[in-house]
Motif scaffolding. Structure first.
Motif, PDB file in Angstrom:
ATOM      1  N   ASN A  71      -6.912   2.882   4.694  1.00 64.96           N
ATOM      2  CA  ASN A  71      -6.960   4.339   4.851  1.00 64.96           C
ATOM      3  C   ASN A  71      -5.945   4.798   5.907  1.00 64.96           C
ATOM      4  N   SER A 118      -5.872   5.536   8.918  1.00 66.15           N
ATOM      5  CA  SER A 118      -5.905   5.007  10.283  1.00 66.15           C
ATOM      6  C   SER A 118      -5.633   3.507  10.337  1.00 66.15           C
ATOM      7  N   GLN A 119      -5.265   2.912   9.203  1.00 64.77           N
ATOM      8  CA  GLN A 119      -5.086   1.465   9.148  1.00 64.77           C
ATOM      9  C   GLN A 119      -3.637   1.097   8.833  1.00 64.77           C
ATOM     10  N   ASP A 165       2.310   1.798   7.476  1.00 68.90           N
ATOM     11  CA  ASP A 165       1.032   2.256   8.023  1.00 68.90           C
ATOM     12  C   ASP A 165       0.605   3.592   7.415  1.00 68.90           C
ATOM     13  N   THR A 219      -2.038   8.431  10.193  1.00 71.80           N
ATOM     14  CA  THR A 219      -2.559   8.641  11.543  1.00 71.80           C
ATOM     15  C   THR A 219      -2.126   7.557  12.521  1.00 71.80           C
ATOM     16  N   VAL A 220      -1.449   6.504  12.019  1.00 68.12           N
ATOM     17  CA  VAL A 220      -0.856   5.518  12.927  1.00 68.12           C
ATOM     18  C   VAL A 220       0.665   5.552  12.830  1.00 68.12           C
ATOM     19  N   SER A 275      -2.354   3.966   3.735  1.00 69.74           N
ATOM     20  CA  SER A 275      -1.288   2.993   3.983  1.00 69.74           C
ATOM     21  C   SER A 275      -0.882   2.290   2.686  1.00 69.74           C
TER      22      SER A 275
END
Length: 246
Positions: free
Chosen positions: A125, A127-128, A150, A153-154, A195
């Motif tokens: 997802n 954040s990963q 990524d 959000t990263v 991602s």
């Protein structure tokens, strides 16, 4: 043609086949082949007519190739060859979701004769991190696949990873390119991106004459691309095994 394998054999017959004259010494170190694809050279020292039985001056091999592109298990019959090269790609990983759901599925490995091109990992997802690139082992050339990008959000752009000398990773929401490209992550509202899946690994190996036995059967497995996490996530491309010979 090929010289007879038994019975009388004259210098005239040998010269008609190899065209190096009627002096056996002129044949020292000359390359020979058999109809079965074996190869060697005549003696560099003392040489006799008996060495010429069943020999010919040129290879009986015919150039060709066989391409395995659909995931599954197969058998390949080794042809008569002078040189043979195997290339293989693992399946690409599937792209992740734009929410908190499960990640994309990993691709599976392609393999033959101890060569392994691993499948790419599935993306997660937003954040990963992206899925890892597939491994590569056993060949003269072993190149791991590229990792997927990524999630948003990263700091990533959600692209799938590339497979070396093969398919390009998919953009967000699109499938990876064949062979072995990783799928892009799902593109959600407000630019949120899952991602990307990792690209499959790549392996190449060349076999000299005599390394493989013509007529023998070799088992192989073509890897599959991993499915995207959800509808709208890109899937990884299938793997491939390409065999060519001269």
């Amino acid at each position: 043609m090929t010289l007879p394998s038994s019975g009388p054999l004259s210098l005239q017959q040998i010269n008609a086949e190899f065209a190096r004259g009627l002096n056996l010494n002129s044949y020292r170190g000359t390359v020979w082949y058999t109809d079965a694809g074996a190869s060697g050279t005549f003696s560099s020292g003392a040489i006799s007519v008996s060495e010429f039985y069943g020999k010919r001056p040129n290879s009986p091999s015919t150039p060709g190739n066989q391409d395995f592109t659909i995931p599954g298990t197969y058998n390949f019959t080794v042809p008569i060859y002078t040189s043979l090269t195997i290339q293989l790609w693992g399946g690409g990983g599937g792209g992740g979701a734009d929410g908190g759901g499960a990640g994309g599925a990993a691709g599976t490995a392609s393999g033959i004769l101890g060569l392994t091109a691993g499948g790419g990992g599935g993306g997660g997802n937003p954040s990963q991190p992206g899925g890892g690139g597939g491994s590569a082992s056993g060949g003269d050339i072993n190149t791991p696949g590229s990792a997927g990008s990524d999630g948003s959000t990263v700091g990533g752009n959600g692209y799938g990873g590339n497979s070396p000398n093969g398919g390009v990773g998919g953009a967000p929401g699109t499938n990876g390119g064949f062979p072995g490209g990783g799928g892009g992550g799902r593109s959600g509202a407000f630019g949120v991106l899952g991602s990307g899946g990792g690209g499959g690994g790549y392996v190449q190996k060349a076999y000299a004459i005599g390394a493989l036995t013509p007529g023998s059967s070799v088992a192989l497995v073509v890897g599959a691309g991993g499915l995207g996490a959800v509808v709208g996530s890109g899937s990884g491309a299938n793997g491939r095994i390409y065999i060519s010979w001269t």
